[in-house]
Design an enzyme around this catalytic site. Structure first.
Site, PDB file in Angstrom:
ATOM      1  N   TYR A  29     -10.959 -16.618 -22.371  1.00 55.45           N
ATOM      2  CA  TYR A  29     -10.512 -16.166 -23.686  1.00 55.45           C
ATOM      3  C   TYR A  29     -11.627 -15.502 -24.483  1.00 55.45           C
ATOM      4  CZ  TYR A  29      -5.865 -18.381 -23.755  1.00 55.45           C
ATOM      5  OH  TYR A  29      -4.565 -18.707 -23.529  1.00 55.45           O
ATOM      6  N   LYS A  63     -10.780 -25.296 -10.367  1.00 58.92           N
ATOM      7  CA  LYS A  63     -10.533 -24.495  -9.167  1.00 58.92           C
ATOM      8  C   LYS A  63     -11.877 -24.377  -8.464  1.00 58.92           C
ATOM      9  CE  LYS A  63      -7.846 -21.915  -6.601  1.00 58.92           C
ATOM     10  NZ  LYS A  63      -6.763 -22.484  -5.789  1.00 58.92           N
ATOM     11  N   ASP A  71      -3.869 -25.457  -9.010  1.00 57.75           N
ATOM     12  CA  ASP A  71      -2.586 -25.105  -8.380  1.00 57.75           C
ATOM     13  C   ASP A  71      -1.844 -26.382  -7.982  1.00 57.75           C
ATOM     14  OD1 ASP A  71      -4.637 -25.537  -6.555  1.00 57.75           O
ATOM     15  OD2 ASP A  71      -4.031 -23.958  -5.162  1.00 57.75           O
ATOM     16  N   ASP A 103      -3.950 -23.747 -21.127  1.00 61.61           N
ATOM     17  CA  ASP A 103      -2.865 -22.988 -21.755  1.00 61.61           C
ATOM     18  C   ASP A 103      -1.619 -23.075 -20.883  1.00 61.61           C
ATOM     19  OD1 ASP A 103      -1.607 -21.126 -23.517  1.00 61.61           O
ATOM     20  OD2 ASP A 103      -1.985 -19.543 -22.041  1.00 61.61           O
ATOM     21  N   ASP A 160       2.025 -25.721 -21.443  1.00 58.71           N
ATOM     22  CA  ASP A 160       3.427 -25.290 -21.560  1.00 58.71           C
ATOM     23  C   ASP A 160       4.285 -26.016 -20.524  1.00 58.71           C
ATOM     24  OD1 ASP A 160       2.837 -23.460 -23.579  1.00 58.71           O
ATOM     25  OD2 ASP A 160       4.070 -21.875 -22.698  1.00 58.71           O
TER      26      ASP A 160
HETATM   27  C1  IPM Z   1      -1.408 -21.602 -27.267  1.00 55.04           C
HETATM   28  C2  IPM Z   1      -0.989 -20.150 -27.362  1.00 55.04           C
HETATM   29  C3  IPM Z   1      -2.217 -19.328 -27.710  1.00 55.04           C
HETATM   30  C4  IPM Z   1      -3.207 -19.499 -26.579  1.00 55.04           C
HETATM   31  C5  IPM Z   1      -1.934 -17.845 -27.992  1.00 55.04           C
HETATM   32  C6  IPM Z   1      -0.944 -17.681 -29.117  1.00 55.04           C
HETATM   33  C7  IPM Z   1      -3.172 -17.073 -28.265  1.00 55.04           C
HETATM   34  O1  IPM Z   1      -0.373 -19.747 -26.181  1.00 55.04           O
HETATM   35  O2  IPM Z   1      -1.913 -22.141 -28.278  1.00 55.04           O
HETATM   36  O3  IPM Z   1      -1.231 -22.198 -26.213  1.00 55.04           O
HETATM   37  O4  IPM Z   1      -3.127 -18.795 -25.561  1.00 55.04           O
HETATM   38  O5  IPM Z   1      -4.071 -20.368 -26.692  1.00 55.04           O
HETATM   39 MG    MG Z   2      -0.076 -21.309 -24.783  1.00 59.83          MG
END
Ligand code: IPM
Ligand code: MG
Length: 355
Positions: free
Chosen positions: A140, A190, A222, A246, A250
């Site tokens: 990032y 990894k 993975d 990240d 999710d």
């Molecule tokens: C998160 C989001 C952010 C990230 C984006 C909005 C930049 O996906 O907080 O997980 O990638 O960190």
């Molecule tokens: Mg995210």
């Protein structure tokens, strides 16, 4: 008296933040706190007003506060902007500016939502894991980063880089968190391919010696993404770098039934810490009253605990959420097993009533 920066952002951000605001006002009354809310613009809303996603005035406002509550940013209206001007720069800029290097994302399955999880009931068990994601390093923020064209050939590049110190400080947070949980850390990397991951593993192993009561294991990313689906109950604390975190967060979020359920805190060495729901701005449902405010409300509960040391009030909010779900109240993203499907504001009202 605590000062809270209130950055609602875009899409469903303002809608879920309004409900978290109601919850905090109820906590004020019931637990004798005084919160001072300071609203600021961030993301697309700030681009529209000032031409930049994170105006200096918003940064100043946050510097002056004890904690930051952040909604969500982004939407199709701003998608075509160059990377420096995208709404996401607001959250990335705040993380970097305030040195918020550790992002804690708990994924807990509330028992009444077992049917809303995409995973079979016998596999999901009673999911309760915590992702500790490094937040200010890796791909990032690594440099060089960019795009260039030489002799008609276009190339773009990002740099994955970690220093020992960056790994150490987030590892300490993960081990300390594990000490208050089931005392297991899975460090995800990894290391079979990446140099940064080999350093990551080496440093994490060294830090682990300072926490003999915590059991450390390593897993390739993975494999981890697969294990989260086939046997999520094996995890307690997952410690990982920025990009892996990240993606895995999710995935963990949706195991709980909906990404609309997951809160988070981003911590650094000093205040203010930043609290935000894990979900995005969901432009497709903005303004329809269908957003789930629970992730934002639980983020406010995390604020009570981590920034204000108010565990009693924090637990009261969490219990109110549990009771709303137990009694069958559902927003449309978690309809399964619903007694009553309610709107964003109705869900907020129900939770406020149960505090
Ligand atoms: C998160 C989001 C952010 C990230 C984006 C909005 C930049 O996906 O907080 O997980 O990638 O960190
Ligand atoms: Mg995210």
């Amino acid at each position: 008296m605590y000062k809270i920066a209130f950055l609602a952002g875009d899409g469903i951000g303002p809608e879920v933040m309004a409900e978290a605001g109601k919850v905090l006002k109820t906590v004020e009354k019931k637990f004798g706190f005084k919160f001072d809310f300071h609203e600021g613009l961030a993301g697309g809303a700030a681009i529209d007003a000032y031409g930049v996603p994170l105006p200096e005035s918003t940064v100043k406002l946050c510097e002056d506060c004890d904690a930051i509550l952040f909604g969500a940013v982004g939407g199709p209206k701003w998608d075509a902007l160059s990377s420096q001007l995208r709404p996401e720069k607001a959250i990335l800029g705040l993380r970097k500016h305030f040195g918020l290097y550790a992002n804690l994302r708990p994924a807990v399955l509330f028992p009444p939502l077992v049917g809303a999880s995409p995973i079979k009931q016998e596999i999901i068990g009673n999911l309760d894991l915590l992702i500790v994601r490094e937040l200010t390093g890796g791909l990032y923020f690594g440099t060089p980063k960019g795009r260039e064209e030489t002799g008609g050939v276009v190339r773009a590049f990002d740099t994955m880089v970690y220093t020992e110190e960056e790994i150490k400080r987030v590892a300490h947070i993960a081990f300390k968190a594990a000490q208050n949980r089931k005392k297991r850390v899975t460090s995800v990397d990894k290391a079979n391919v990446l140099a940064t991951s080999r350093l990551w593993r080496e440093v994490v192993e060294r830090i682990a010696k300072e926490y003999p009561d915590v059991e450390l294991s390593h897993m390739y990313v993975d494999n981890c993404s697969m294990q989260l689906v086939v046997n999520p109950g094996q995890f307690d604390v997952i410690l990982t770098e920025n990009t892996f975190g990240d993606i895995l967060s999710d995935e963990s979020a949706v195991l709980t039934g909906s990404i609309g359920m997951l809160p988070s805190v981003s911590l650094g060495d000093k205040k203010p810490y930043l609290y935000e729901p894990t979900h995005g701005s969901a432009p497709d449902i903005a303004g329809t009253g269908r957003a789930n405010p629970i992730a934002c409300i639980l983020s406010a509960a995390m604020m009570l605990e981590y920034s204000f040391g108010a565990s009693e009030a924090s637990n009261a909010v969490k219990q109110a959420v549990t009771r709303a779900l137990d009694e069958g109240y559902r927003t449309s993203d978690i309809k399964t097993g619903a007694g009553k499907v309610v709107s964003t504001t109705e869900m907020g009202d129900v939770i406020v009533n149960f505090i």
